[in-house]
Enzyme design. Structure first.
Site, PDB file in Angstrom:
ATOM      1  N   SER A   1     -28.751  88.468  91.631  1.00 41.12           N
ATOM      2  CA  SER A   1     -29.275  88.223  92.965  1.00 41.12           C
ATOM      3  C   SER A   1     -30.643  88.866  93.222  1.00 41.12           C
ATOM      4  O   SER A   1     -31.645  88.176  93.375  1.00 41.12           O
ATOM      5  CB  SER A   1     -28.259  88.709  93.994  1.00 41.12           C
ATOM      6  OG  SER A   1     -28.779  88.638  95.276  1.00 41.12           O
ATOM      7  N   TRP A   2     -30.696  90.195  93.277  1.00 39.61           N
ATOM      8  CA  TRP A   2     -32.004  90.731  93.689  1.00 39.61           C
ATOM      9  C   TRP A   2     -33.027  90.667  92.565  1.00 39.61           C
ATOM     10  O   TRP A   2     -34.221  90.670  92.811  1.00 39.61           O
ATOM     11  CB  TRP A   2     -31.890  92.076  94.391  1.00 39.61           C
ATOM     12  CG  TRP A   2     -31.763  93.353  93.609  1.00 39.61           C
ATOM     13  CD1 TRP A   2     -31.155  93.548  92.426  1.00 39.61           C
ATOM     14  CD2 TRP A   2     -32.293  94.631  94.023  1.00 39.61           C
ATOM     15  NE1 TRP A   2     -31.230  94.874  92.077  1.00 39.61           N
ATOM     16  CE2 TRP A   2     -31.922  95.562  93.034  1.00 39.61           C
ATOM     17  CE3 TRP A   2     -33.011  95.091  95.124  1.00 39.61           C
ATOM     18  CZ2 TRP A   2     -32.265  96.916  93.124  1.00 39.61           C
ATOM     19  CZ3 TRP A   2     -33.337  96.435  95.206  1.00 39.61           C
ATOM     20  CH2 TRP A   2     -32.979  97.327  94.207  1.00 39.61           C
ATOM     21  N   ASP A   3     -32.574  90.538  91.311  1.00 41.79           N
ATOM     22  CA  ASP A   3     -33.526  90.299  90.220  1.00 41.79           C
ATOM     23  C   ASP A   3     -34.271  88.986  90.464  1.00 41.79           C
ATOM     24  O   ASP A   3     -35.471  88.880  90.201  1.00 41.79           O
ATOM     25  CB  ASP A   3     -32.797  90.211  88.876  1.00 41.79           C
ATOM     26  CG  ASP A   3     -32.112  91.511  88.498  1.00 41.79           C
ATOM     27  OD1 ASP A   3     -31.144  91.888  89.174  1.00 41.79           O
ATOM     28  OD2 ASP A   3     -32.550  92.168  87.529  1.00 41.79           O
TER      29      ASP A   3
ATOM     30  N   GLN B   1     -25.897  91.962  96.644  1.00 44.11           N
ATOM     31  CA  GLN B   1     -26.932  92.948  96.294  1.00 44.11           C
ATOM     32  C   GLN B   1     -27.936  92.995  97.440  1.00 44.11           C
ATOM     33  O   GLN B   1     -27.860  92.179  98.362  1.00 44.11           O
ATOM     34  CB  GLN B   1     -27.623  92.546  94.984  1.00 44.11           C
ATOM     35  CG  GLN B   1     -27.010  93.173  93.747  1.00 44.11           C
ATOM     36  CD  GLN B   1     -27.841  92.939  92.498  1.00 44.11           C
ATOM     37  OE1 GLN B   1     -28.521  91.911  92.370  1.00 44.11           O
ATOM     38  NE2 GLN B   1     -27.780  93.870  91.554  1.00 44.11           N
TER      39      GLN B   1
ATOM     40  N   GLY C   1     -27.600  97.832  93.891  1.00 44.45           N
ATOM     41  CA  GLY C   1     -28.683  97.585  92.943  1.00 44.45           C
ATOM     42  C   GLY C   1     -29.042  98.853  92.178  1.00 44.45           C
ATOM     43  O   GLY C   1     -29.769  98.810  91.197  1.00 44.45           O
TER      44      GLY C   1
ATOM     45  N   ASP D   1     -26.904 101.083  90.510  1.00 47.67           N
ATOM     46  CA  ASP D   1     -25.478 101.128  90.194  1.00 47.67           C
ATOM     47  C   ASP D   1     -24.869 102.525  90.046  1.00 47.67           C
ATOM     48  O   ASP D   1     -23.872 102.834  90.666  1.00 47.67           O
ATOM     49  CB  ASP D   1     -25.201 100.341  88.910  1.00 47.67           C
ATOM     50  CG  ASP D   1     -25.626  98.894  89.027  1.00 47.67           C
ATOM     51  OD1 ASP D   1     -26.387  98.558  89.941  1.00 47.67           O
ATOM     52  OD2 ASP D   1     -25.200  98.094  88.186  1.00 47.67           O
TER      53      ASP D   1
ATOM     54  N   TYR E   1     -28.639 105.675  83.387  1.00 44.18           N
ATOM     55  CA  TYR E   1     -28.790 104.657  84.414  1.00 44.18           C
ATOM     56  C   TYR E   1     -28.835 105.221  85.834  1.00 44.18           C
ATOM     57  O   TYR E   1     -27.839 105.774  86.321  1.00 44.18           O
ATOM     58  CB  TYR E   1     -27.559 103.754  84.290  1.00 44.18           C
ATOM     59  CG  TYR E   1     -27.877 102.292  84.184  1.00 44.18           C
ATOM     60  CD1 TYR E   1     -28.886 101.837  83.358  1.00 44.18           C
ATOM     61  CD2 TYR E   1     -27.161 101.364  84.935  1.00 44.18           C
ATOM     62  CE1 TYR E   1     -29.166 100.485  83.274  1.00 44.18           C
ATOM     63  CE2 TYR E   1     -27.429 100.014  84.848  1.00 44.18           C
ATOM     64  CZ  TYR E   1     -28.432  99.588  84.017  1.00 44.18           C
ATOM     65  OH  TYR E   1     -28.716  98.264  83.939  1.00 44.18           O
ATOM     66  N   TRP E   2     -29.937 105.099  86.501  1.00 40.70           N
ATOM     67  CA  TRP E   2     -30.096 105.466  87.905  1.00 40.70           C
ATOM     68  C   TRP E   2     -29.823 106.940  88.203  1.00 40.70           C
ATOM     69  O   TRP E   2     -29.691 107.324  89.351  1.00 40.70           O
ATOM     70  CB  TRP E   2     -29.212 104.586  88.829  1.00 40.70           C
ATOM     71  CG  TRP E   2     -29.640 103.156  88.804  1.00 40.70           C
ATOM     72  CD1 TRP E   2     -28.981 102.114  88.211  1.00 40.70           C
ATOM     73  CD2 TRP E   2     -30.830 102.588  89.353  1.00 40.70           C
ATOM     74  NE1 TRP E   2     -29.683 100.942  88.360  1.00 40.70           N
ATOM     75  CE2 TRP E   2     -30.818 101.208  89.057  1.00 40.70           C
ATOM     76  CE3 TRP E   2     -31.926 103.114  90.061  1.00 40.70           C
ATOM     77  CZ2 TRP E   2     -31.846 100.333  89.435  1.00 40.70           C
ATOM     78  CZ3 TRP E   2     -32.936 102.240  90.442  1.00 40.70           C
ATOM     79  CH2 TRP E   2     -32.884 100.883  90.131  1.00 40.70           C
TER      80      TRP E   2
ATOM     81  N   GLU F   1     -36.681  98.072  81.126  1.00 40.68           N
ATOM     82  CA  GLU F   1     -35.869  98.074  82.348  1.00 40.68           C
ATOM     83  C   GLU F   1     -36.128  99.348  83.161  1.00 40.68           C
ATOM     84  O   GLU F   1     -36.227  99.323  84.380  1.00 40.68           O
ATOM     85  CB  GLU F   1     -34.398  98.008  81.912  1.00 40.68           C
ATOM     86  CG  GLU F   1     -33.401  97.714  82.995  1.00 40.68           C
ATOM     87  CD  GLU F   1     -31.993  97.538  82.405  1.00 40.68           C
ATOM     88  OE1 GLU F   1     -31.831  97.654  81.166  1.00 40.68           O
ATOM     89  OE2 GLU F   1     -31.065  97.281  83.180  1.00 40.68           O
TER      90      GLU F   1
END
Ligand code: GLC
Length: 452
Positions: free
Chosen positions: A48-50, A122, A187, A189, A370-371, A414
């Protein structure tokens, strides 16, 4: 500090040309016929937001593809208005991505076959993306402008339905903000912003706790079991949002998600203006102000002087300082005192430009996970927009240069290590490539920006 992240080197024309060419190559390679995948390897389905971030870049190089991409995503919109966070590609095997379509087990809806999407959402960045594509149409000639108007006309009611879903069914806390029911909806995660709320979620022993295929720095197994359990719980209730705060184990108001929601209203106001609906435009502006005020009321911590995620079930604000707490800077009606708080936080040793996903000084920060520490170009793109909205043009320009240099030196990764600068995650990431095009091409401030 690594040279990739160091200040004030000008970006030379050769760098711009190389980065532009490589970005276009990534977007071409990730085009799957009627949509762009975030990455051929790690994220092989439309996200979605990608899709929104990607359209912002495609606006410069291929307007029809930008519209097609947004159109494909909205073809997967649910009758209740939610836009699913993944629209599954039927030709991609079930095990190419975990959790795959069978795990989500979404029933047939709105003419779509069963198993064609997830039931999560998202951040609703799509109205902003549609506006940005429209805004750049004139550079592509009269036909592109004509197409852009037709596409805006077609998308507008769908974008409104998306906002109504979030503002109505997802206002689980009753305070005027949308709640997320799963960390994946943010978004961001695996952000530490969810650690406290997630700790209260039972780790579901049933579903296979398997890392996303190919992920280099996957979440811990218990987190994964909780992620899977939350999906099954939401699914058991038929993906309904009734009584969420009482029956669902994770219900959180995220400052980043809601800042994007308010920004979407501002973009819808601009779109409604172009389509000749002035009273609708007013309504969208009011709604943006309402969401901004609710963010200020519910998510601001006067002691830390920044924004934090709120657990709706306990009423507690997360103690973590995460990049999502800086994103309300995108909102023009944010109170000056709050703007000052965010800017101080951004300039402090916790963050800096580009901003890492998590507080550099936190005990649990991890520059590779990640994040939980790395730098993402996309959230920094949102922050840069915030700097422009509040007239901080010098900081915005400095951030732009650093992001451009980061991507040029390392590639369209990424995410990036916050100290060493190296690329992490998948290496041909659509979001990074698309936003590089915008960072290279456009230094204008949003129409509703405040003067410096
Ligand atoms: C990860 C990110 C999310 C993104 C997805 C595909 O799940 O956290 O923001 O949409 O990858 O790129």
């Amino acid at each position: 500090m690594h040279p990739d992240l160091s200040p004030s080197l000008p970006v030379i024309p050769e760098v711009c040309a190389e980065l532009w060419t490589s970005a276009v190559r990534v977007l071409d390679a990730n085009w799957a016929g009627d949509h762009t995948v975030p990455s051929r390897t790690l994220h092989p389905h439309q996200r979605s937001w990608d899709t929104a971030f990607t359209a912002i870049g495609l606006a410069y190089v291929n307007q029809p593809r930008a519209w097609r991409d947004l159109g494909s995503l909205f073809a997967a919109q649910w009758p209740d208005g939610r836009v699913p966070h993944i629209a599954f590609d039927p030709d991609t095997p079930e095990d190419a991505h975990f959790p795959g379509p069978r795990f989500w087990n979404v029933p047939a809806y709105a003419g779509r076959p069963a198993l064609s999407s997830t039931g999560l959402v998202q951040p609703p960045l799509h109205a902003l993306a549609a506006w940005e594509v429209y805004r750049h149409a004139a550079a592509h000639g009269a036909d592109a402008v004509q197409q852009a108007r037709t596409e805006l006309d077609r998308l507008y009611p769908r974008l409104v339905a998306q906002q109504e879903y979030l503002g109505d069914r997802r206002d689980a806390g009753g305070g005027g903000l949308a709640s997320i029911v799963h960390p994946w909806e943010s978004g961001l995660d695996d952000s530490p912003a969810w650690d406290e709320a997630l700790a209260a979620v039972p780790a579901n022993p049933g579903p296979p706790a398997r890392a996303v295929s190919g992920a280099t720095h996957p979440p811990a197994d218990t987190d994964h079991a909780r992620y899977a359990g939350l999906v099954l719980d939401y699914q058991d209730g038929g993906y309904s949002d009734t009584g969420l705060a009482e029956r669902h184990a994770f219900v959180v108001e995220c400052p980043g998600f809601n800042a994007v929601t308010a920004t979407a209203e501002l973009a819808l106001a601009q779109i409604a203006g172009v389509l000749g609906h002035p009273s609708e435009a007013r309504r969208h502006r009011e709604r943006a102000r309402d969401v901004t005020a609710a963010i200020g009321r519910r998510l601001w911590n006067p002691e830390t002087r920044t924004f934090h995620a709120r657990d709706v079930r306990t009423g507690r604000l997360s103690p973590a300082h995460c990049v999502s707490g800086l994103l309300p800077l995108m909102l023009p009606d944010l109170e000056p005192d709050r703007v000052d708080g965010i800017l101080a936080e951004l300039r402090s040793e916790r963050f800096g430009l580009p901003a890492p996903s998590h507080d550099r000084t936190a005990r649990e920060v991890d520059g590779r996970r990640y994040w939980r520490g790395p730098v993402w170009i996309d959230v920094n793109w949102l922050l840069r927009r915030g700097l422009l909205v509040h007239g901080r043009r010098d900081d915005a320009e400095e951030l732009r240069r650093r992001l451009v240099r980061l991507a040029h030196r390392n590639g369209h990764f990424e995410y990036f290590h916050p100290e060493e600068g190296g690329g992490l995650g998948t290496s041909a990431f659509s979001r990074t490539a698309a936003l590089c095009l915008d960072l290279l091409a456009d230094r204008s401030a949003p129409a509703y920006a405040r003067a410096a």
